[in-house]
Scaffold this active site. Structure first.
Site, PDB file in Angstrom:
ATOM      1  N   GLY A  40       0.922  -1.324  -0.014  1.00 28.01           N
ATOM      2  CA  GLY A  40       0.043  -0.029  -0.100  1.00 28.01           C
ATOM      3  C   GLY A  40       0.926   1.445  -0.107  1.00 28.01           C
ATOM      4  O   GLY A  40       1.573   1.685  -0.996  1.00 28.01           O
ATOM      5  N   SER A 112       6.588  -4.521  -2.117  1.00 30.19           N
ATOM      6  CA  SER A 112       6.062  -3.026  -2.484  1.00 30.19           C
ATOM      7  C   SER A 112       6.425  -2.210  -0.931  1.00 30.19           C
ATOM      8  O   SER A 112       7.321  -2.238  -0.400  1.00 30.19           O
ATOM      9  CB  SER A 112       4.743  -2.898  -3.170  1.00 30.19           C
ATOM     10  OG  SER A 112       4.455  -1.664  -3.602  1.00 30.19           O
ATOM     11  N   TRP A 113       5.275  -1.489  -0.635  1.00 32.96           N
ATOM     12  CA  TRP A 113       5.200  -0.595   0.665  1.00 32.96           C
ATOM     13  C   TRP A 113       5.681  -1.689   1.587  1.00 32.96           C
ATOM     14  O   TRP A 113       6.349  -1.477   2.482  1.00 32.96           O
ATOM     15  CB  TRP A 113       4.139   0.058   0.955  1.00 32.96           C
ATOM     16  CG  TRP A 113       3.607   0.218   2.241  1.00 32.96           C
ATOM     17  CD1 TRP A 113       3.099  -0.401   3.275  1.00 32.96           C
ATOM     18  CD2 TRP A 113       4.757   1.205   3.058  1.00 32.96           C
ATOM     19  NE1 TRP A 113       3.264  -0.080   4.549  1.00 32.96           N
ATOM     20  CE2 TRP A 113       4.407   1.104   4.337  1.00 32.96           C
ATOM     21  CE3 TRP A 113       5.620   2.127   2.785  1.00 32.96           C
ATOM     22  CZ2 TRP A 113       4.668   1.843   5.681  1.00 32.96           C
ATOM     23  CZ3 TRP A 113       6.229   2.930   3.882  1.00 32.96           C
ATOM     24  CH2 TRP A 113       5.488   2.891   5.256  1.00 32.96           C
ATOM     25  N   ASP A 268       9.601  -3.200 -14.044  1.00 31.02           N
ATOM     26  CA  ASP A 268       8.894  -2.746 -13.015  1.00 31.02           C
ATOM     27  C   ASP A 268       9.125  -1.105 -13.386  1.00 31.02           C
ATOM     28  O   ASP A 268       9.995  -0.570 -12.649  1.00 31.02           O
ATOM     29  CB  ASP A 268       9.425  -3.084 -11.629  1.00 31.02           C
ATOM     30  CG  ASP A 268       8.468  -2.453 -10.593  1.00 31.02           C
ATOM     31  OD1 ASP A 268       7.780  -1.699 -10.640  1.00 31.02           O
ATOM     32  OD2 ASP A 268       8.541  -3.365  -9.293  1.00 31.02           O
ATOM     33  N   HIS A 296       5.825  -4.751 -11.698  1.00 29.25           N
ATOM     34  CA  HIS A 296       5.437  -4.630 -10.246  1.00 29.25           C
ATOM     35  C   HIS A 296       4.645  -5.603  -9.706  1.00 29.25           C
ATOM     36  O   HIS A 296       4.866  -6.140  -8.386  1.00 29.25           O
ATOM     37  CB  HIS A 296       5.216  -3.120 -10.113  1.00 29.25           C
ATOM     38  CG  HIS A 296       5.114  -2.708  -8.688  1.00 29.25           C
ATOM     39  ND1 HIS A 296       6.068  -2.274  -8.020  1.00 29.25           N
ATOM     40  CD2 HIS A 296       4.043  -2.618  -7.626  1.00 29.25           C
ATOM     41  CE1 HIS A 296       5.989  -2.084  -6.686  1.00 29.25           C
ATOM     42  NE2 HIS A 296       4.731  -2.304  -6.528  1.00 29.25           N
TER      43      HIS A 296
END
Length: 316
Positions: A40, A112-113, A268, A296
């Site tokens: 997120g 990711s986050w 990505d 990604h």
């Protein structure tokens, strides 16, 4: 993927500041403990992530970070106080959850986050981490945010123009101003204003992923899930995640002795490979797998590499 499992325990943990964080545990109560750290920020956990783990070998913990998923209060409500929702708060929540569940050490997995939060936690508490498996490496440096919300716009100029227009940004406004403008819109008391801003934000995120051919995962979010996600994202990115620029790579030496597997797609566009490359050079016990045709969101080969790493670590 491993067989589907259902949680055998779950609850809401009071982490202070009026926040309660939802958690759940599945798999083997006597197995090796793994914590899934969702992306997120603000996406919430996904039941599908349980299937990455052998349920006979792992005790799998999922949790929803402050303000999203089943945690309360939800960030879709503008009354929810985001001043107590920072990277430091989330790191403290993870440590409080570990203590609450009586866990000595755990493997960390995310992307990711989620990789930013994993690194922040592991560098603060390396003695509590057995291994780390990350897909789509990010460290949320301001330079990374500038690329995602400004630099990559050179590939999608029409979509980026719409993104800028949604923020009401003046010509020449940089990524920091754009993200800050969206953060302000997501705090507007008028739900219609927040909904328009969230839709514009998600349309841009999907444009960046459009060449991966995997649909529109951001636009597909609906109602409060979308509002909460964009409000938290813009809040974090407007503040550089409250991290000193480059600190997570600079301090990767603190991870010495922790085996790591990094999986990153060469294509990505949202989070270019250079971050994973810089991290693996600073973390002596990590290995980097570059997936040539992945972006990604990964894909079959990315999933296979993550599964392989988790199955390998189940035996250590």
């Amino acid at each position: 993927m491993h067989p589907e499992t259902a949680p055998y325990d779950q609850g809401l943990l009071d982490v202070g500041d009026g926040n309660r964080v939802h958690w759940e545990v599945s798999g083997n109560p006597e197995g090796k403990t793994a914590l899934v750290v969702h992306g997120g920020p603000g996406s919430g956990s996904s039941p599908r992530s349980r299937r990455l783990f052998d349920p006979e070998a792992y005790r799998v913990v999922l949790f929803d970070q402050r303000g999203c998923g089943r945690s309360v209060p939800h960030a879709s409500d503008p009354a929810a106080d985001l001043s107590v929702n920072t990277t430091a708060h989330l790191v403290a929540d993870m440590e409080r959850l570990r203590e609450h569940l009586g866990i000595e050490k755990w493997l960390l997995h995310g992307g990711s986050w989620g990789s930013t939060l994993i690194l922040a936690y592991a560098e603060a508490h390396p003695e509590r981490v057995t291994e780390i498996v990350i897909a789509a490496v990010t460290t949320t440096r301001r330079s990374e945010t500038a690329w995602l919300y400004e630099g990559v716009g050179r590939f999608f100029p029409e979509a980026h123009e719409r993104f800028r227009a949604g923020a009401g940004a003046a010509d020449g406004a940089g990524a920091e101003e754009l993200v800050g403008a969206y953060a302000a819109l997501m705090n507007d008391l008028d739900r219609a204003v927040r909904e328009r801003a969230a839709a514009d934000w998600c349309a841009w995120e999907d444009a960046v992923l459009s060449m991966e051919g995997m649909g529109t995962p951001y636009t597909d979010r609906v109602d409060d899930a979308r509002l909460g996600f964009v409000r938290i994202c813009s809040h974090y990115f407007a503040h550089g995640a409250w991290l000193e620029e480059g600190a997570l790579i600079r301090d990767a030496h603190r991870l010495a002795g922790i085996p790591g597997v990094l999986v990153h797609g060469r294509l990505d566009l949202g989070g270019p490979l250079t971050t994973a490359w810089e991290l693996v050079r600073a973390w002596p016990d990590a290995e980097l797998h570059v997936v040539e045709r992945a972006g990604h969101l990964g894909g079959e080969e990315t999933g296979r590499l993550v599964l392989s790493a988790l199955d390998r670590f189940a035996r250590t």
